[in-house]
Each structure stands twice: as C-alpha cells, then as structure tokens.
Design a protein around this motif. Structure first.
Motif, PDB file in Angstrom:
ATOM      1  N   ARG A   1      -4.969   2.925  -3.521  1.00 34.50           N
ATOM      2  CA  ARG A   1      -5.490   3.482  -2.196  1.00 34.50           C
ATOM      3  C   ARG A   1      -6.791   3.929  -1.951  1.00 34.50           C
ATOM      4  O   ARG A   1      -7.202   3.500  -0.871  1.00 34.50           O
ATOM      5  CB  ARG A   1      -4.523   4.748  -2.120  1.00 34.50           C
ATOM      6  CG  ARG A   1      -3.057   4.386  -1.652  1.00 34.50           C
ATOM      7  CD  ARG A   1      -2.153   5.560  -1.713  1.00 34.50           C
ATOM      8  NE  ARG A   1      -0.900   5.379  -1.127  1.00 34.50           N
ATOM      9  CZ  ARG A   1      -0.456   5.692  -0.128  1.00 34.50           C
ATOM     10  NH1 ARG A   1      -1.179   6.430   0.593  1.00 34.50           N
ATOM     11  NH2 ARG A   1       0.969   5.494   0.196  1.00 34.50           N
TER      12      ARG A   1
ATOM     13  N   SER B   1      -8.717   0.495  -1.507  1.00 36.29           N
ATOM     14  CA  SER B   1      -8.342  -0.008  -0.153  1.00 36.29           C
ATOM     15  C   SER B   1      -8.894   0.850   0.701  1.00 36.29           C
ATOM     16  O   SER B   1      -9.345   0.383   1.916  1.00 36.29           O
ATOM     17  CB  SER B   1      -6.981  -0.025  -0.119  1.00 36.29           C
ATOM     18  OG  SER B   1      -6.356  -0.053   1.099  1.00 36.29           O
TER      19      SER B   1
ATOM     20  N   LEU C   1       0.837  -1.330  -0.056  1.00 31.51           N
ATOM     21  CA  LEU C   1      -0.017   0.110  -0.062  1.00 31.51           C
ATOM     22  C   LEU C   1       0.680   1.392  -0.195  1.00 31.51           C
ATOM     23  O   LEU C   1       0.398   2.298  -0.717  1.00 31.51           O
ATOM     24  CB  LEU C   1      -0.749   0.123   1.093  1.00 31.51           C
ATOM     25  CG  LEU C   1      -2.151   0.864   1.207  1.00 31.51           C
ATOM     26  CD1 LEU C   1      -3.090   0.584  -0.206  1.00 31.51           C
ATOM     27  CD2 LEU C   1      -2.996   0.671   2.331  1.00 31.51           C
TER      28      LEU C   1
ATOM     29  N   TYR D   1      -2.085   5.700   4.864  1.00 34.31           N
ATOM     30  CA  TYR D   1      -3.062   6.605   4.056  1.00 34.31           C
ATOM     31  C   TYR D   1      -2.731   7.899   4.286  1.00 34.31           C
ATOM     32  O   TYR D   1      -2.924   8.790   3.328  1.00 34.31           O
ATOM     33  CB  TYR D   1      -4.646   6.255   4.420  1.00 34.31           C
ATOM     34  CG  TYR D   1      -5.238   5.008   4.154  1.00 34.31           C
ATOM     35  CD1 TYR D   1      -5.017   4.196   3.035  1.00 34.31           C
ATOM     36  CD2 TYR D   1      -5.925   4.397   5.305  1.00 34.31           C
ATOM     37  CE1 TYR D   1      -5.514   3.022   2.788  1.00 34.31           C
ATOM     38  CE2 TYR D   1      -6.413   2.959   4.929  1.00 34.31           C
ATOM     39  CZ  TYR D   1      -6.175   2.433   3.677  1.00 34.31           C
ATOM     40  OH  TYR D   1      -6.588   1.077   3.512  1.00 34.31           O
TER      41      TYR D   1
END
Length: 187
Positions: free
Chosen positions: A120, A123, A112, A167
């Motif tokens: 992303r 996800s 990731l 993230y």
C-alpha cells in the motif's frame, strides 16, 4: 519510527533501475523515466518506509515495463523475496498479452484491498507522484493531456478516486489527503 538506513543494496537498486529504464520517458512530459522512480522512492522514505520498500519503489514498474517474469527472477536473486513480493503487489500484469485497461484496473484495486502495508505504501507513493505529474502537465497544456491516456479523462479519474477509497480503508495520512486534493483539482 526511525528513519530507514540505506545500504549498498539501495545503491545497487538505483543503478539497476537506471539501467533497466534507460530508454524510457514519461507520457506527456518526455522526462526520463528514472525521475518517477526516484520520486516514488523518496515519497516511500518520507512516509517512514523501509529500505526494502524504497528498493521496491525504485523497481515497481520493472516487471510490467521491462520484461515480465525473467526480470522478476533477476530482481528476486539480486534483492530478495520481500522486495519481489512488494513489486508483485504493485504490478498490474506480468504475462503477455496485456489485458484490457478496465480489467487491469479492477484487478489492481481488488488486489490493493488485501495488500500488505508495504504494498500500500509503495502503491500510494506511485499513484501520488503520477497524479502530481498529471496535474502539472494539465496546468501547462490543458485537456489535450487526456489524449495520451487510452482510458481518457473520466476513466482515469475513476481509477484514482477508487484508489483513494481503498487507501482510506486503512486510515488517513497526509499522502492520501494530498492525492485526494490533486484528483479533485483534475476533476
């Protein structure tokens, strides 16, 4: 960014996802699995995702849950390379035997870090919906829900907290902030 235009490809993916996951239900709640896939696709579209990202969202668990490489090839032929590349980015494993939990999660987090914005987005939508469901189940049933997870509470929360950090590396948005809030409520 304009809203994604959804075509008959999205419609075909909906039908395909529904057939693939027809006999699958969610952990804890027992809700038909398609509800998760629809929610993830909706979140992707709400984040400004493309039709291809929305299709990948509908099919993001198909390789892992419904037959590995042969399913991957079927999806590639039906929906193309872009969709498959996004699904690949969201897939923890595709070749039996299933690796141990920690190894799968470490690999996913690492993947990731270097993923495309499309991967992303799908996800994040997937993990946000999972976390929302987890919180709803926990509010209803309490700590007994953790017995459904081979990893248990601590490791599950570690995984989500690690994802939030990854993230965040590409800036912040409302979905990441919500994921963080949901996880802190579960902690």
């Amino acid at each position: 960014m304009g809203a994604a235009k959804l075509t008959e490809r999205f419609e075909a993916a909906l039908v395909y996802a529904n057939r693939l996951h027809a006999n699958q239900t969610r952990k804890v709640s027992g809700i038909p699995y398609i509800s998760h896939l629809l929610s993830v696709a909706a979140l992707v579209l709400e984040m400004g995702g493309s039709e291809e990202e929305a299709i990948a969202a509908l099919l993001h668990d198909s390789i892992e849950d419904q037959g590995g490489k042969p399913i991957r090839e079927d999806i590639r032929q039906r929906f193309g390379e872009t969709v498959v590349a996004i699904i690949d980015g969201c897939t923890e494993w595709d070749t039996p035997p299933k690796p141990p939990w920690q190894e799968r999660k470490n690999r996913y987090i690492e993947k990731l870090r270097h993923a495309s914005p499309s991967v992303r987005r799908v996800s994040l939508a997937d993990k946000l919906h999972n976390a929302r469901s987890l919180l709803a189940d926990w509010r209803q049933m309490g700590d007994v829900i953790w017995t459904e997870f081979s990893s248990g509470k601590e490791k599950t929360l570690w995984f989500y907290q690690s994802l939030v950090q990854v993230y965040r590396e590409t800036g912040s948005d409302v979905m990441i902030e919500e994921l963080e809030r949901v996880i802190s409520q579960l902690s």
